[in-house]
Structure formats: structure tokens, C-alpha cells
Design a protein around this motif. Sequence first.
Motif, mmCIF file in Angstrom:
data_model
loop_
_atom_site.group_PDB
_atom_site.id
_atom_site.type_symbol
_atom_site.label_atom_id
_atom_site.label_comp_id
_atom_site.label_asym_id
_atom_site.label_seq_id
_atom_site.Cartn_x
_atom_site.Cartn_y
_atom_site.Cartn_z
ATOM 1 N N PHE A 80 -14.473 25.518 5.150
ATOM 2 C CA PHE A 80 -15.027 26.853 5.328
ATOM 3 C C PHE A 80 -14.973 27.345 6.768
ATOM 4 C CE2 PHE A 80 -17.975 25.677 1.574
ATOM 5 C CZ PHE A 80 -16.941 25.884 0.684
ATOM 6 N N GLY A 81 -14.408 26.552 7.676
ATOM 7 C CA GLY A 81 -14.308 26.967 9.069
ATOM 8 C C GLY A 81 -15.638 26.987 9.791
ATOM 9 N N MET A 82 -16.576 26.188 9.327
ATOM 10 C CA MET A 82 -17.895 26.115 9.948
ATOM 11 C C MET A 82 -17.896 25.021 11.014
ATOM 12 S SD MET A 82 -20.058 26.336 6.379
ATOM 13 C CE MET A 82 -21.675 26.392 7.120
ATOM 14 N N SER A 83 -18.926 24.984 11.828
ATOM 15 C CA SER A 83 -19.077 23.932 12.825
ATOM 16 C C SER A 83 -19.197 22.584 12.129
ATOM 17 C CB SER A 83 -20.337 24.155 13.665
ATOM 18 O OG SER A 83 -20.260 25.371 14.356
ATOM 19 N N GLU A 84 -18.540 21.577 12.718
ATOM 20 C CA GLU A 84 -18.600 20.240 12.138
ATOM 21 C C GLU A 84 -20.025 19.718 12.198
ATOM 22 O OE1 GLU A 84 -16.435 15.928 12.741
ATOM 23 O OE2 GLU A 84 -15.478 17.746 13.475
ATOM 24 N N SER A 85 -20.439 19.068 11.134
ATOM 25 C CA SER A 85 -21.799 18.569 11.040
ATOM 26 C C SER A 85 -21.901 17.150 11.579
ATOM 27 C CB SER A 85 -22.269 18.579 9.583
ATOM 28 O OG SER A 85 -22.290 19.887 9.095
ATOM 29 N N GLU A 86 -23.079 16.847 12.071
ATOM 30 C CA GLU A 86 -23.388 15.496 12.519
ATOM 31 C C GLU A 86 -23.779 14.664 11.300
ATOM 32 O OE1 GLU A 86 -27.118 13.565 14.938
ATOM 33 O OE2 GLU A 86 -26.316 15.464 15.654
ATOM 34 N N ILE A 87 -23.332 13.418 11.269
ATOM 35 C CA ILE A 87 -23.711 12.515 10.183
ATOM 36 C C ILE A 87 -25.148 12.052 10.448
ATOM 37 C CG2 ILE A 87 -23.193 10.357 8.977
ATOM 38 C CD1 ILE A 87 -20.991 12.490 8.734
ATOM 39 N N THR A 88 -26.024 12.264 9.451
ATOM 40 C CA THR A 88 -27.418 11.842 9.563
ATOM 41 C C THR A 88 -27.784 11.022 8.337
ATOM 42 O OG1 THR A 88 -28.384 13.727 8.380
ATOM 43 C CG2 THR A 88 -27.959 14.026 10.753
ATOM 44 N N LYS A 89 -29.027 10.576 8.279
ATOM 45 C CA LYS A 89 -29.467 9.806 7.110
ATOM 46 C C LYS A 89 -29.540 10.681 5.855
ATOM 47 C CE LYS A 89 -34.386 10.314 8.077
ATOM 48 N NZ LYS A 89 -35.643 9.636 8.241
ATOM 49 N N ARG A 90 -29.524 12.003 6.013
ATOM 50 C CA ARG A 90 -29.558 12.913 4.861
ATOM 51 C C ARG A 90 -28.171 13.338 4.387
ATOM 52 N NH1 ARG A 90 -34.713 14.470 3.758
ATOM 53 N NH2 ARG A 90 -36.221 14.413 5.442
ATOM 54 N N ALA A 130 -17.356 41.857 0.130
ATOM 55 C CA ALA A 130 -16.075 41.589 0.787
ATOM 56 C C ALA A 130 -16.253 41.124 2.225
ATOM 57 C CB ALA A 130 -15.198 42.835 0.764
ATOM 58 N N ILE A 131 -17.357 41.503 2.854
ATOM 59 C CA ILE A 131 -17.615 41.061 4.227
ATOM 60 C C ILE A 131 -19.034 40.521 4.316
ATOM 61 C CG2 ILE A 131 -16.009 42.674 5.303
ATOM 62 C CD1 ILE A 131 -18.436 44.433 5.985
ATOM 63 N N GLY A 132 -19.293 39.793 5.381
ATOM 64 C CA GLY A 132 -20.646 39.324 5.631
ATOM 65 C C GLY A 132 -20.971 37.964 5.049
ATOM 66 N N THR A 133 -19.983 37.273 4.467
ATOM 67 C CA THR A 133 -20.248 35.942 3.963
ATOM 68 C C THR A 133 -19.676 34.907 4.920
ATOM 69 O OG1 THR A 133 -18.231 35.957 2.642
ATOM 70 C CG2 THR A 133 -20.250 36.663 1.546
ATOM 71 N N VAL A 134 -20.220 33.706 4.853
ATOM 72 C CA VAL A 134 -19.815 32.628 5.742
ATOM 73 C C VAL A 134 -18.414 32.126 5.400
ATOM 74 C CG1 VAL A 134 -20.391 30.268 6.461
ATOM 75 C CG2 VAL A 134 -22.202 31.937 6.096
ATOM 76 N N ILE A 135 -18.046 32.185 4.114
ATOM 77 C CA ILE A 135 -16.772 31.626 3.676
ATOM 78 C C ILE A 135 -15.965 32.661 2.901
ATOM 79 C CG2 ILE A 135 -17.683 29.291 3.596
ATOM 80 C CD1 ILE A 135 -17.930 29.585 0.573
ATOM 81 N N ALA A 136 -14.701 32.333 2.643
ATOM 82 C CA ALA A 136 -13.802 33.236 1.922
ATOM 83 C C ALA A 136 -14.363 33.554 0.533
ATOM 84 C CB ALA A 136 -12.423 32.609 1.802
#
Length: 185
Positions: A80-90, A130-136
Motif C-alpha cells: 500500500f506504499g505505507m511506512s514500514e512497520s516495526e516488528i513488535t510482540k503484537r 476516488a481520493i482521500g484513501t490511504v491505498i488504491a
Amino acid sequence: MSSNEALNAQIAESNGTTVINNQYLSFLLGVEPFAISVAKILEIIEYDQVTLVPTAPSKYRGVVNLRGKIIPVIELTKVFGMSESEITKRTCIIIMEVLLDDELTTIGCMVDKVLIVQDIDEQAIEDTPAIGTVIAADYVKGLSNIDGNFITILDTDTIFSAPELVIDYEDSFGTSFASSGAGIN
């Protein structure tokens, strides 16, 4: 019982009922809430022992061995072109079946945190703007307003058939992986 075990039990129970079409598992990618149909989910596992595959596309985190079956794991944040997430216990992997080339394929999706299984009536799912969403918009079934917060409901079959995710396992993972029957063809 861990929260994943409780959710797996709820998903298994849901898969035995006729109201499954209205049930969705919600989860977070970063701080953004998403949901997928429980009908697609096989189980939820803790993020552990993901084996990196050097020649796989960057959107693939690697593979997991789930009871002897090799399952590719995709990072939805990268898709989705979002910032990479940190691996956590969750951090969890949602194991699901998706339809690719008219065949059910098992795949894992890495998510930051699983939330709950909830009923979302089809009438409560609105078309995606059509606009304003985080992903396609192609990847989205719709949006639903739950308790004053919008949740993006994903179309998993569309996401995992996207051209940038379809790979040739012969070239990327080798013959033995390709012949295992796991993953996207």
C-alpha cells in the motif's frame, strides 16, 4: 488463552455458520484500521521465524513453514506504499486463502496488530471515494463507519492478484518451492 488463540477460535466458529459473509477481522497497519472477510481467513499466527528469500520482490517479507507447508508472507504496508512497520510482540501473520487464476492459494499477510472479529452489514459498507484513501481504490471493497471511525474493508482477491505481486516461483524461489503448491503462481 492468548488473544490470537481466542480470535482463531472465533474465526473457526464463524466459518461453521451461515452469517460468515457479514463477519470481518479488523487489524491495524500502522495506525490505520483495515478489515478482511473472515471467510478468507484460515488462522492467525504470531510473527516468528519468517525466512527471508533473497530473490523475492520487496513486498514479500519471506516465507513461513506452517505444519510442513511453505506459505509466502506479504507486507501489506509495502503493498500500500505505507511506512514500514516495526516488528513488535503484537505483529501477526493472517493466514488466508485467496483466489488467483481460479485457484485457491494460501498466503500470509503481516499486520501490526489484530483487533476483533465484528459483524459489518453489507448496507453499512460504502463505496470508496476516488481520493482521500490511504491505498488504491482497486484494493478496497469499501469503507464502513464503526463507532465514529472509518475502517477500510479490503478486497483480498484483487490485492493478491495485482501484477506487482504475481511472481514466477521457478525464477524467484527455485523449483522445490514452486512445486510445493504454496503461494502465488
